[in-house]
Design an enzyme around this catalytic site. Structure first.
Site, PDB file in Angstrom:
ATOM      1  N   SER A 139       0.823  -1.214   0.000  1.00 34.24           N
ATOM      2  CA  SER A 139       0.000   0.000   0.000  1.00 34.24           C
ATOM      3  C   SER A 139       0.853   1.258   0.000  1.00 34.24           C
ATOM      4  O   SER A 139       0.318   2.345  -0.175  1.00 34.24           O
ATOM      5  CB  SER A 139      -0.856   0.040   1.266  1.00 34.24           C
ATOM      6  OG  SER A 139      -1.668  -1.088   1.360  1.00 34.24           O
ATOM      7  N   HIS A 160      -1.288  -2.671  -7.070  1.00 34.49           N
ATOM      8  CA  HIS A 160      -1.992  -2.356  -5.822  1.00 34.49           C
ATOM      9  C   HIS A 160      -3.495  -2.498  -6.007  1.00 34.49           C
ATOM     10  O   HIS A 160      -4.154  -1.617  -6.566  1.00 34.49           O
ATOM     11  CB  HIS A 160      -1.603  -0.931  -5.383  1.00 34.49           C
ATOM     12  CG  HIS A 160      -2.208  -0.524  -4.089  1.00 34.49           C
ATOM     13  ND1 HIS A 160      -2.619   0.758  -3.821  1.00 34.49           N
ATOM     14  CD2 HIS A 160      -2.473  -1.242  -2.963  1.00 34.49           C
ATOM     15  CE1 HIS A 160      -3.126   0.806  -2.593  1.00 34.49           C
ATOM     16  NE2 HIS A 160      -3.036  -0.388  -2.060  1.00 34.49           N
ATOM     17  N   GLU A 172      -3.969   0.161  -8.885  1.00 37.16           N
ATOM     18  CA  GLU A 172      -2.896   1.125  -9.155  1.00 37.16           C
ATOM     19  C   GLU A 172      -1.690   0.352  -9.668  1.00 37.16           C
ATOM     20  O   GLU A 172      -1.342  -0.691  -9.097  1.00 37.16           O
ATOM     21  CB  GLU A 172      -2.485   1.838  -7.861  1.00 37.16           C
ATOM     22  CG  GLU A 172      -3.293   3.069  -7.527  1.00 37.16           C
ATOM     23  CD  GLU A 172      -2.800   3.760  -6.256  1.00 37.16           C
ATOM     24  OE1 GLU A 172      -2.663   4.976  -6.285  1.00 37.16           O
ATOM     25  OE2 GLU A 172      -2.573   3.085  -5.233  1.00 37.16           O
ATOM     26  N   ASN A 210      -3.661   5.950  -1.252  1.00 32.89           N
ATOM     27  CA  ASN A 210      -3.380   5.998   0.190  1.00 32.89           C
ATOM     28  C   ASN A 210      -2.676   7.273   0.625  1.00 32.89           C
ATOM     29  O   ASN A 210      -2.717   7.630   1.804  1.00 32.89           O
ATOM     30  CB  ASN A 210      -2.593   4.765   0.613  1.00 32.89           C
ATOM     31  CG  ASN A 210      -3.491   3.540   0.624  1.00 32.89           C
ATOM     32  OD1 ASN A 210      -4.663   3.637   0.962  1.00 32.89           O
ATOM     33  ND2 ASN A 210      -2.963   2.401   0.220  1.00 32.89           N
TER      34      ASN A 210
HETATM   35  P1  NAD Z   1      -3.445  -9.402   6.390  1.00 33.22           P
HETATM   36  O1  NAD Z   1      -2.874  -9.139   7.737  1.00 33.22           O
HETATM   37  O2  NAD Z   1      -4.911  -9.701   6.259  1.00 33.22           O
HETATM   38  O3  NAD Z   1      -2.664 -10.608   5.674  1.00 33.22           O
HETATM   39  C1  NAD Z   1      -1.280 -10.706   5.583  1.00 33.22           C
HETATM   40  C2  NAD Z   1      -0.941 -12.180   5.413  1.00 33.22           C
HETATM   41  O4  NAD Z   1       0.470 -12.271   5.156  1.00 33.22           O
HETATM   42  C3  NAD Z   1      -1.223 -13.013   6.681  1.00 33.22           C
HETATM   43  O5  NAD Z   1      -2.084 -14.098   6.361  1.00 33.22           O
HETATM   44  C4  NAD Z   1       0.160 -13.494   7.106  1.00 33.22           C
HETATM   45  O6  NAD Z   1       0.146 -14.806   7.646  1.00 33.22           O
HETATM   46  C5  NAD Z   1       0.902 -13.458   5.784  1.00 33.22           C
HETATM   47  N1  NAD Z   1       2.354 -13.444   5.939  1.00 33.22           N
HETATM   48  C6  NAD Z   1       3.092 -12.776   6.861  1.00 33.22           C
HETATM   49  N2  NAD Z   1       4.397 -13.073   6.696  1.00 33.22           N
HETATM   50  C7  NAD Z   1       4.481 -13.920   5.640  1.00 33.22           C
HETATM   51  C8  NAD Z   1       5.550 -14.604   5.005  1.00 33.22           C
HETATM   52  N3  NAD Z   1       6.799 -14.430   5.403  1.00 33.22           N
HETATM   53  N4  NAD Z   1       5.276 -15.425   3.965  1.00 33.22           N
HETATM   54  C9  NAD Z   1       3.987 -15.602   3.547  1.00 33.22           C
HETATM   55  N5  NAD Z   1       2.931 -14.997   4.134  1.00 33.22           N
HETATM   56  C10 NAD Z   1       3.180 -14.171   5.157  1.00 33.22           C
HETATM   57  O7  NAD Z   1      -3.039  -8.128   5.497  1.00 33.22           O
HETATM   58  P2  NAD Z   1      -3.752  -7.589   4.155  1.00 33.22           P
HETATM   59  O8  NAD Z   1      -4.751  -6.561   4.539  1.00 33.22           O
HETATM   60  O9  NAD Z   1      -4.141  -8.738   3.291  1.00 33.22           O
HETATM   61  O10 NAD Z   1      -2.519  -6.800   3.488  1.00 33.22           O
HETATM   62  C11 NAD Z   1      -1.550  -7.474   2.709  1.00 33.22           C
HETATM   63  C12 NAD Z   1      -0.828  -6.481   1.831  1.00 33.22           C
HETATM   64  O11 NAD Z   1      -1.800  -5.826   0.996  1.00 33.22           O
HETATM   65  C13 NAD Z   1      -0.092  -5.386   2.587  1.00 33.22           C
HETATM   66  O12 NAD Z   1       1.058  -5.026   1.881  1.00 33.22           O
HETATM   67  C14 NAD Z   1      -1.111  -4.241   2.563  1.00 33.22           C
HETATM   68  O13 NAD Z   1      -0.521  -2.983   2.692  1.00 33.22           O
HETATM   69  C15 NAD Z   1      -1.712  -4.439   1.180  1.00 33.22           C
HETATM   70  N6  NAD Z   1      -3.045  -3.855   0.995  1.00 33.22           N
HETATM   71  C16 NAD Z   1      -3.973  -3.901   2.005  1.00 33.22           C
HETATM   72  C17 NAD Z   1      -5.232  -3.337   1.794  1.00 33.22           C
HETATM   73  C18 NAD Z   1      -6.278  -3.380   2.866  1.00 33.22           C
HETATM   74  O14 NAD Z   1      -7.277  -2.665   2.765  1.00 33.22           O
HETATM   75  N7  NAD Z   1      -6.134  -4.198   3.895  1.00 33.22           N
HETATM   76  C19 NAD Z   1      -5.554  -2.748   0.556  1.00 33.22           C
HETATM   77  C20 NAD Z   1      -4.585  -2.765  -0.468  1.00 33.22           C
HETATM   78  C21 NAD Z   1      -3.338  -3.308  -0.234  1.00 33.22           C
END
Ligand code: NAD
Length: 311
Positions: A139, A160, A172, A210
């Site tokens: 993000s 993204h 994005e 963001n």
């Molecule tokens: P989340 O906490 O729901 O999920 C993250 C996952 O990554 C978890 O299941 C965790 O077990 C896993 N993980 C951690 N370390 C790991 C590793 N070494 N190998 C494999 N898996 C691993 O988070 P999310 O909301 O899904 O966010 C994930 C990414 O997407 C982040 O970079 C976030 O910034 C981005 N993002 C989030 C949103 C949102 O609204 N939540 C929107 C767009 C982008």
């Protein structure tokens, strides 16, 4: 025209003659809120998907979420029951990154932490085909810096997606300084295949969405912290007064408070401007493990229906 733009246009013209790599098999690293959505849309678009996470329980939860979300799409006549069965059959799962060796493209959607992402690329890249492209769904973190930590910065890009992925139209696309044009074109074509609309952002902290959205959320937390309004008053004010579909605190819970805090820290560190300092109350909620919907509690408590404000 700046030299940078001129150089890019020349590179684009040269690349136009090069074939765009085809993406038939997609790997997804991280099966959280975003990873399950990315696997969902890729599988429905007919792509073979391998979904991985370090935690087996995250994969199980992701598969259950996808089933539930596809059922909802069936009820709304957006897909047919046979589309669901075919899509789920295209998804393989693994807790080991070696399972991604035959992917044409891997999108990393793990926790918003630069060290976590770097360690994933370090473990992942030696198993990939030389032609495989890699994207981060980060993000906020620099695509140039993340790409430089891989063995293939020219095949690395920011892709993204928005949350929830099956519903939100935007993707994005962010080029790192080394991203080559065939990679950009291949990932752009993939986004279109997934039915998304793209917006291209330069590689600056938190990109476009963001950079604008998360400081607004942080300001809403300050508004709560300073006692200007209650959780209910702030969310009602922004829903009805600014016509936002969700109040900012509700939205923060939906995104994940850890992710919101991580984005504010990237903005604060990357732009060196005090206007991006994270609100101490946001820090406190994250320290408490009150990370929002995914943890069952954030600015609202989701164990009751309707969710109850926690302040
Ligand atoms: P989340 O906490 O729901 O999920 C993250 C996952 O990554 C978890 O299941 C965790 O077990 C896993 N993980 C951690 N370390 C790991 C590793 N070494 N190998 C494999 N898996 C691993 O988070 P999310 O909301 O899904 O966010 C994930 C990414 O997407 C982040 O970079 C976030 O910034 C981005 N993002 C989030 C949103 C949102 O609204 N939540 C929107 C767009 C982008």
């Amino acid at each position: 025209m700046t030299i940078d733009v001129a150089t890019r246009r020349t590179a684009q013209a040269e690349a136009a003659s090069k074939p765009v790599p085809e993406i038939a098999k997609v790997g997804v690293v991280g099966a959280g809120q975003m990873g399950n959505g990315i696997a969902h849309v890729c599988a429905l678009a007919g792509l073979a998907v391998t979904l991985t996470d370090v935690r087996a329980e995250a994969i199980e939860k992701a598969m259950a979420t996808m089933r539930g979300n596809m059922d909802r799409q069936i009820k709304r006549n957006l897909i047919k029951p046979e589309d669901k069965d075919a899509a789920l059959a295209r998804i393989a799962t693994a807790t080991d990154l070696t399972a991604l060796g035959d992917c044409d493209f891997v999108v990393e959607a793990a926790t918003e932490n630069e060290e976590v992402k770097r360690s994933i690329y370090k473990a992942l890249c030696p198993h990939l085909k030389p032609s495989a492209m890699v994207a981060s769904n980060t993000s906020s973190i620099s695509i140039t810096r993340l790409g430089a930590s891989t063995d293939r910065p020219e095949k690395f890009i920011g892709m993204h997606f928005m949350n929830p992925v099956p519903v939100m139209k935007l993707v994005e696309l962010i080029r790192g300084i080394a991203t080559d044009e065939p990679t950009f074109q291949a990932v752009h074509a993939l986004a279109l295949k997934l039915g998304k609309i793209t917006a291209v952002s330069e590689d600056f902290p938190a990109f476009i969405v963001n950079r604008i959205l998360v400081p607004m959320i942080n300001e809403a937390v300050y508004t709560l912290y300073e006692g200007v309004g209650s959780v209910t008053a702030i969310d009602t004010a922004m829903r009805l007064g600014a016509n936002h579909p969700m109040g900012p605190l509700e939205l923060a819970d939906f995104i994940g408070l850890d992710t919101c805090l991580a984005i504010m820290n990237v903005l604060y560190d990357g732009l060196s401007d005090s206007k991006y300092r994270p609100c101490p109350l946001l820090v406190k909620y994250v320290e408490a493990g009150w990370l929002g919907r995914k943890a069952g509690k954030g600015f609202y408590d989701y164990s009751v229906d309707p969710p109850r404000p926690t302040r």
